[in-house]
Design an enzyme around this catalytic site. Structure first.
Site, PDB file in Angstrom:
ATOM      1  N   LYS A 175       0.818  -1.211   0.000  1.00  0.00           N
ATOM      2  CA  LYS A 175       0.000   0.000   0.000  1.00  0.00           C
ATOM      3  C   LYS A 175       0.853   1.262   0.000  1.00  0.00           C
ATOM      4  O   LYS A 175       0.346   2.347  -0.281  1.00  0.00           O
ATOM      5  CB  LYS A 175      -0.956  -0.011   1.186  1.00  0.00           C
ATOM      6  CG  LYS A 175      -2.051  -1.063   1.044  1.00  0.00           C
ATOM      7  CD  LYS A 175      -3.136  -0.891   2.090  1.00  0.00           C
ATOM      8  CE  LYS A 175      -4.319  -1.807   1.829  1.00  0.00           C
ATOM      9  NZ  LYS A 175      -4.039  -3.222   2.187  1.00  0.00           N
TER      10      LYS A 175
HETATM   11  C1  LIG Z   1      -4.694  -4.321   1.589  1.00  0.00           C
HETATM   12  C2  LIG Z   1      -3.967  -5.620   1.544  1.00  0.00           C
HETATM   13  C3  LIG Z   1      -4.337  -6.649   0.656  1.00  0.00           C
HETATM   14  C4  LIG Z   1      -5.573  -6.551  -0.230  1.00  0.00           C
HETATM   15  O1  LIG Z   1      -5.408  -5.644  -1.276  1.00  0.00           O
HETATM   16  P1  LIG Z   1      -6.706  -5.159  -2.128  1.00  0.00           P
HETATM   17  O2  LIG Z   1      -6.173  -4.175  -3.088  1.00  0.00           O
HETATM   18  O3  LIG Z   1      -7.644  -4.567  -1.115  1.00  0.00           O
HETATM   19  O4  LIG Z   1      -7.279  -6.375  -2.766  1.00  0.00           O
HETATM   20  C5  LIG Z   1      -3.559  -7.785   0.583  1.00  0.00           C
HETATM   21  N1  LIG Z   1      -2.478  -7.941   1.374  1.00  0.00           N
HETATM   22  C6  LIG Z   1      -2.108  -6.998   2.271  1.00  0.00           C
HETATM   23  C7  LIG Z   1      -0.922  -7.252   3.108  1.00  0.00           C
HETATM   24  C8  LIG Z   1      -2.822  -5.799   2.376  1.00  0.00           C
HETATM   25  O5  LIG Z   1      -2.441  -4.874   3.256  1.00  0.00           O
END
Ligand SMILES: *Cc1c(COP(=O)(O)O)cnc(C)c1O
Length: 434
Positions: free
Chosen positions: A107
């Site tokens: 993210k």
């Molecule tokens: C947010 C997150 C996801 C999921 O990602 P999306 O884009 O919401 O599908 C997967 N793994 C981790 C570690 C995350 O923080």
């Protein structure tokens, strides 16, 4: 580039307005009017290009003239200023590691790009802007780190007390400066409810300028294409064959960005939507029928989403043609028992330590490849295992070593304000600190 609302009851806007608003006034997600194709020769040149060049080429058509080229170049440099290594785990499976950024989760890419775009778009604003965000763990840390020290921006994060891991909590509470953490005595849904209510409170909106760092923001969604380009390019250079790509998915922004890159010309053999027990999309891929479900808690808790927001974008990208989607994308729903067993087995046999989200994708990829003897695959390792010790340590029977970069952060004092899970409490806090 213009963006329209998927609810089709709002005017189209440019990238700047879509980024500042987050969501269209009719409640819909913004979607680009056209999907640009990558320039001729781009895919062939990819292995030689630096990540920032890849980012600029991919994102420029989406940004259009809202950010000048030199400024966008700088934003791209800062967005992908850490490595995205492709690490072989077995002869046919590699990890695309997305956890080398400041908060050790993928993210960081979306949050850094969005924070810098918002910073640029509010350069003439005199009133400070408050970014109000609810988090179940990873989002808040990435957003906080993205905005840390950005002048004129203040970040208020709501997180559920006792429900984020120690590393995640430090990443939310120990930064200081323009970042403030509210520890809500409730669950993630309470945090989200409070934030939504604040965005509808006219008195509050009159006192402060608010923006959301919502995961549906186009400026968070679009830059995620970049590491797919980078990861696929590295795999192509090594194997000369488009890989199968497995994506651990919750709200489906990440996977939807990969599909966008594919439609723009990135060679991928097949995508896997790797989910935990929250399987609304895998069920759709099997049946052609979509039904939201209540979210259930799992070991891979960043993917505990019952009604993924970005599913609508996937449908739109393929013009709601179910057969096209089904042929490109396979869904998996992986149990906690299989997730845990995968972490243990892969660690034992290869020495590679998966986090629970990466483990879900690994399990799906291994299963898919067992029926495709010629294929090779990469899975997205979306977070460092140290962020999820409660899932990882019982599986391997030992503690996860803490990376040196993190040790200093873990020694910082935690600073948070306890908040009752009632809107009045948040409202009073925001008015008193305005
Ligand atoms: C947010 C997150 C996801 C999921 O990602 P999306 O884009 O919401 O599908 C997967 N793994 C981790 C570690 C995350 O923080």
């Amino acid at each position: 580039m213009r963006y329209y609302s998927l609810n089709r009851q709002a005017a189209t806007v440019d990238f700047d307005a879509a980024t500042v608003a987050g969501q269209a006034p009719d409640g819909g997600l913004y979607f680009p009017e056209t999907i640009p194709r990558f320039p001729a020769g781009f895919v062939e040149q990819l292995p030689q290009l630096a990540p920032a060049e890849v980012a600029f080429t991919v994102l420029q058509p989406y940004v259009g003239s809202t950010i000048p080229a030199t400024e966008l170049g700088r934003i791209c440099e800062e967005t992908v200023s850490f490595p995205f290594p492709v690490v072989p785990v077995t002869a046919r499976i590699s990890a695309l590691e997305l956890f080398h950024g400041p908060t050790l989760a993928f993210k960081d890419v979306g949050a850094r790009f969005m924070s810098r775009c918002l910073g640029y778009f509010s350069r003439h604003e005199t009133r400070p802007v408050t970014v109000l965000v609810a988090t179940s763990g990873d989002t808040g840390g990435a957003v906080a780190s993205g905005f840390l020290g950005v002048p004129g921006v203040e970040v208020v994060i709501l997180y559920p007390s006792g429900r984020v891991s120690p590393v995640q909590e430090q990443q939310l509470t120990a930064l200081g400066q323009n970042i403030r953490a509210l520890e809500v005595q409730g669950n993630f849904d309470d945090c989200q409810r409070l934030v939504k209510q604040a965005f509808r409170d006219p008195e509050l909106l009159a006192r402060r300028r608010f923006t959301s760092a919502n995961s549906i923001n186009v400026a968070r969604w679009l830059p995620q294409q970049v590491y797919y380009c980078y990861g696929v390019a590295q795999t192509l250079a090594a194997t000369n064959q488009p890989p199968v790509v497995a994506v651990p998915s919750g709200n489906f922004g990440n996977l939807c960005a990969g599909l966008l890159a594919y439609v723009s010309g990135l060679p991928v053999a097949h995508f896997l939507a790797a989910c935990n027990a929250n399987a609304a999309v895998p069920a759709y891929l099997t049946s052609g029928q979509y039904a939201a479900r209540p979210a259930v808690p799992t070991l891979s808790n960043a993917m505990d989403v019952g009604d993924p927001s970005n599913f609508g974008r996937i449908l739109e990208l393929f013009r709601h043609e179910y057969p096209v989607i089904r042929d490109l994308l396979s869904g998996y729903s992986v149990s906690d028992a299989d997730t845990s067993a995968t972490i243990r087995r892969v660690h034992e046999h290869t020495g590679y330590l998966l986090d629970p989200h990466g483990a879900v994708a690994y399990f799906a990829l291994e299963d898919y490849l067992s029926q495709q003897p010629e294929a090779r695959g990469i899975f997205l390792e979306t977070a460092h295992p140290v962020k999820f010790p409660a899932a990882v340590e019982p599986a391997i029977g030992q503690p996860v070593p803490v990376p040196t970069e993190l040790q200093a952060l873990l020694r910082q004092p935690k600073r948070s304000t306890l908040l009752a899970p009632e809107y009045e409490a948040l409202r009073t806090y925001l008015l008193e600190t305005a």
